[in-house]
Write a protein that holds these residues in place. Structure first.
Motif, short mmCIF file in Angstrom:
data_model
loop_
_atom_site.label_atom_id
_atom_site.label_comp_id
_atom_site.label_asym_id
_atom_site.label_seq_id
_atom_site.Cartn_x
_atom_site.Cartn_y
_atom_site.Cartn_z
N ASP A 296 5.39 7.63 -9.33
CA ASP A 296 3.94 7.69 -9.17
C ASP A 296 3.53 8.15 -7.78
N HIS A 297 4.45 8.79 -7.03
CA HIS A 297 4.12 9.40 -5.74
C HIS A 297 3.84 10.88 -5.95
N GLY A 298 2.85 11.39 -5.20
CA GLY A 298 2.61 12.82 -5.20
C GLY A 298 3.38 13.46 -4.05
N ALA A 299 2.63 14.15 -3.15
CA ALA A 299 3.28 14.82 -2.03
C ALA A 299 3.88 13.81 -1.05
N PHE A 300 3.34 12.59 -1.02
CA PHE A 300 3.86 11.53 -0.17
C PHE A 300 3.49 10.20 -0.79
N LYS A 301 3.96 9.12 -0.19
CA LYS A 301 3.85 7.79 -0.79
C LYS A 301 2.42 7.41 -1.15
N TRP A 302 1.48 7.70 -0.27
CA TRP A 302 0.11 7.23 -0.46
C TRP A 302 -0.71 8.15 -1.36
N ASP A 303 -0.11 9.24 -1.80
CA ASP A 303 -0.74 10.17 -2.75
C ASP A 303 -0.41 9.66 -4.15
N VAL A 304 -1.19 8.71 -4.64
CA VAL A 304 -0.85 7.97 -5.86
C VAL A 304 -1.17 8.80 -7.10
N ARG A 305 -0.19 8.91 -7.98
CA ARG A 305 -0.33 9.69 -9.22
C ARG A 305 -0.11 8.78 -10.43
N VAL A 342 5.09 -4.28 -12.62
CA VAL A 342 4.24 -4.46 -13.78
C VAL A 342 2.85 -3.87 -13.52
N SER A 343 2.45 -3.77 -12.25
CA SER A 343 1.18 -3.15 -11.90
C SER A 343 1.29 -1.64 -11.75
N ARG A 344 2.51 -1.13 -11.69
CA ARG A 344 2.72 0.31 -11.51
C ARG A 344 3.09 0.99 -12.82
N TYR A 345 4.17 0.51 -13.45
CA TYR A 345 4.69 1.17 -14.64
C TYR A 345 4.36 0.41 -15.91
N GLY A 346 3.81 -0.79 -15.77
CA GLY A 346 3.44 -1.60 -16.92
C GLY A 346 1.93 -1.69 -17.07
N ASP A 347 1.47 -2.78 -17.67
CA ASP A 347 0.04 -3.06 -17.85
C ASP A 347 -0.17 -4.49 -17.39
N ASP A 348 -0.77 -4.65 -16.19
CA ASP A 348 -0.90 -6.00 -15.64
C ASP A 348 -2.16 -6.72 -16.10
N GLY A 349 -2.80 -6.18 -17.15
CA GLY A 349 -3.95 -6.84 -17.75
C GLY A 349 -3.57 -7.49 -19.06
N ARG A 350 -4.09 -6.93 -20.15
CA ARG A 350 -3.89 -7.52 -21.48
C ARG A 350 -2.41 -7.64 -21.85
N TRP A 351 -1.61 -6.66 -21.45
CA TRP A 351 -0.22 -6.62 -21.89
C TRP A 351 0.76 -6.98 -20.78
N GLU A 408 -10.59 10.59 6.32
CA GLU A 408 -10.56 10.15 4.92
C GLU A 408 -11.49 8.97 4.70
N ASP A 409 -12.02 8.89 3.49
CA ASP A 409 -12.92 7.79 3.13
C ASP A 409 -12.15 6.47 3.14
N PRO A 410 -12.64 5.45 3.87
CA PRO A 410 -11.91 4.19 3.95
C PRO A 410 -11.62 3.56 2.59
N GLU A 411 -12.54 3.68 1.65
CA GLU A 411 -12.30 3.08 0.33
C GLU A 411 -11.21 3.83 -0.42
N ASP A 412 -11.14 5.15 -0.25
CA ASP A 412 -10.05 5.91 -0.87
C ASP A 412 -8.70 5.47 -0.29
N VAL A 413 -8.68 5.22 1.02
CA VAL A 413 -7.44 4.77 1.65
C VAL A 413 -7.07 3.38 1.15
N MET A 414 -8.07 2.49 1.03
CA MET A 414 -7.78 1.15 0.51
C MET A 414 -7.29 1.21 -0.93
N ARG A 418 -3.97 -0.60 -2.12
CA ARG A 418 -3.88 -1.58 -3.22
C ARG A 418 -2.77 -1.22 -4.19
N ALA A 419 -2.52 0.08 -4.35
CA ALA A 419 -1.48 0.51 -5.28
C ALA A 419 -0.08 0.47 -4.67
#
Length: 555
Positions: A296-305, A342-351, A408-414, A418-419
């Motif tokens: 789930d990394h793009g060009a670098f770690k914080w580029d979340v895909r 479980v928050s990355r590759y799974g479903d940390d909500g209902r499942w 960069e927008d602080p909320e985008d960075v946060m 979070r991920a």
């Protein structure tokens, strides 16, 4: 549903680690034995019943050496003692004795690519160009353009030397110069000192970075980046295999007992992994690579895909087949440097429960040695960080300030933090639903996840359908079924958009694993023919898998 077993069966002798399960403890966050809000050795010793009940064979503890804690212990200032935060050397000796009495082993973290800038070696080296240890670290009159893994430049100016020193990580983590044989032998002395105290092996931090291209060439600068990407000059460097073979000859071959040698080799390849772990080369027993935890990394770690099952399936299968005839795989999802799987590759909500079980099943039933990181066994999730003030991790804090300063927008960075922030894996272990989650009676050093009131060991231990009980069954299966340890690996489908399906085959029989990586039902199609034999794990069913269902057949 199979019943929960009562005790593990362990293999001993050469290659014992093939059937073993390793449990990693991040001491700061596992269990607080004195109420100061920070985990410690007393807390670990108090919780060994949990590890024994689970069935694990090896405890790996992240560093407990004296440290200024710039990187929570991965900046070592003394390799021959225990930081008072965690206890005493006598308590560590007691932990070793406790584990051995239970038939378990202890693996220590070796941090030898770098030290703290407060280590006596660096203090000496930085004092003068005439110091006897002047070449124990990398010094240059002028720095090259390399960037640090932790943001910013990889060089810092030192007044005492009137020169720059290299640090691939934080500026308080200067890199040792392994080109100097005195450095290598000083590290070997450290290894011998711990082995003589009864330690059973080492997890070697960023060990594939110890050899750098001595020319220190300028590095390419990626679009949008200020500093050069030094990876081609430091990852799997020119003498790394030579150094590890020398370490084996000088240290490990001298001990008449079975050790476990694990190397963290971030961004290495399958081809290099074969070299590191080929037993004929006498380097390492297994490596912890990154390919499957960067899906789930793009060009670098914080580029979340978004998660991509096809990429995960391809990379896991490549390591399974690539090390099939030489070497051995480590199997892990989480550790102190990774967000919760479980928050990355799974479903940390209902499942959450279902996906946590599925991820455990897929991992533990591949060929290799599984690593359970504290909290995996109950399906712990990422923390809902709101502000940078809640973040402790030096990597995450540095990235935030650098990105915001760049516009960069602080909320985008946060959102990226979070991920991907490492603190997601460092929040305190959730033992019960009390105010301190059973981790501490004091004020925890890092906030406890609010969901600990629902997700905790106490709530799951007596529930046969819990994530915890599922982990226990998987560990028991590894200890008892030779197919899990010694069987070969065959990917059964490489295109299905929802399914990860594979077969393990051995002269004693075979196991088939069918796993639906989605929140929707999955039609098995041609794979329905694999639904035969005894259901070893999961529920009986037909040609459709429920959301996040994993089913294992034995025949």
């Amino acid at each position: 549903m199979t019943s929960i077993p009562t005790a593990p069966a362990r293999r001993t002798g050469p290659g014992w680690w093939r059937s073993a399960v390793v449990y990693q403890v991040y001491p700061r966050s596992f269990a607080d034995g004195n109420g100061d809000g920070i985990g410690d050795l007393r807390g670990i010793r108090d919780r060994l019943d949990h590890l024994q009940w689970l069935g694990v064979d090896v405890l790996w503890i992240s560093p407990v050496y004296p440290s200024p804690m710039a990187d929570n212990g991965y900046d070592v200032s003394d390799y021959h003692d225990v930081d008072p935060t965690y206890g005493t050397l006598e308590e560590l000796d007691g932990l070793i004795a406790d584990l051995h009495e239970r038939g378990m082993k202890l693996v220590m973290d070796l941090v030898a690519n770098h030290t703290s800038d407060e280590h006596p070696w660096f203090i000496d080296s930085s004092s003068s160009p005439e110091s006897e240890k002047r070449d124990w670290y990398w010094w240059r009159d002028e720095p090259n353009n390399w960037g640090s893994f932790f943001s910013g430049p990889a060089w810092t100016y030192c007044e005492g030397r009137a020169a720059y020193y290299m640090h691939l990580f934080a500026k308080k983590q200067p890199d040792l110069n392994w080109e100097n044989p005195e450095v290598r032998h000083a590290v070997y002395d450290i290894l011998r000192w711990w082995l003589d105290r009864g330690v059973d092996g080492f997890r070697m931090d960023v060990i594939n970075l110890i050899s750098k291209d001595p020319e220190l060439p300028e590095a390419p600068v990626m679009p949008g980046q200020k500093y050069g990407n030094m990876r081609q000059s430091v990852i799997d460097g020119p003498r790394v295999h030579e150094y590890l073979a020398e370490m084996h000859r000088e240290v490990f071959d001298k001990y008449d007992r079975d050790l476990l040698l694990v190397g963290e080799t971030g961004e290495t390849t399958v081809e290099e992994g074969r070299k590191y772990t080929d037993p004929d080369r006498r380097e390492l027993d297994m490596v912890l690579h990154y390919e499957h935890v960067e899906i789930d990394h793009g060009a670098f770690k914080w580029d979340v895909r978004p998660f991509d099952l096809g990429r995960l399936r391809e990379r896991l299968a490549a390591w399974q087949t690539g090390l099939a005839d030489a070497g051995w795989n480590s199997l892990y999802w989480d550790n102190h440097d990774q967000p919760r799987i479980v928050s990355r590759y799974g479903d940390d909500g209902r499942w959450r429960t279902e996906s946590a079980k599925l991820l455990a099943t897929v991992l533990h039933l591949q060929r290799g040695t599984p690593f359970v990181y504290q909290g995996d066994e109950i399906g712990m999730t990422n923390y809902p960080f709101v502000s940078i003030d809640e973040v402790d991790d030096v990597e995450g804090v540095n990235y935030y300030h650098e990105a915001v300063a760049a516009g960069e927008d602080p909320e985008d960075v946060m959102r990226s933090l979070r991920a991907m922030c490492r603190d997601n894996g460092r929040t305190p272990m959730q033992w019960d639903d009390g105010p301190g989650a059973g981790f501490t009676t004091g004020d925890p050093w890092l906030a406890i996840n609010p969901n600990h009131t629902e997700i905790n060991v106490a709530a799951q231990k007596d529930d046969p359908d819990s994530v915890l009980s599922h982990y226990r069954r998987l560990i028991r299966l590894r200890h008892e079924d030779p197919v899990v340890v010694d069987g070969d690996f065959t990917l059964l489908d490489d295109v299905h958009p929802q399914l990860f399906a594979f077969r393990r085959r051995h002269e004693s029989g075979e196991l088939v694993v069918l796993a639906n990586f989605s929140s929707e039902e999955a039609e098995l199609g041609d794979l329905a023919q694999e639904c035969r034999g005894e259901v070893a794990l999961g529920a009986e069913g037909g040609p459709v898998l429920a959301p996040w269902e994993a089913r294992v057949y034995r025949r």
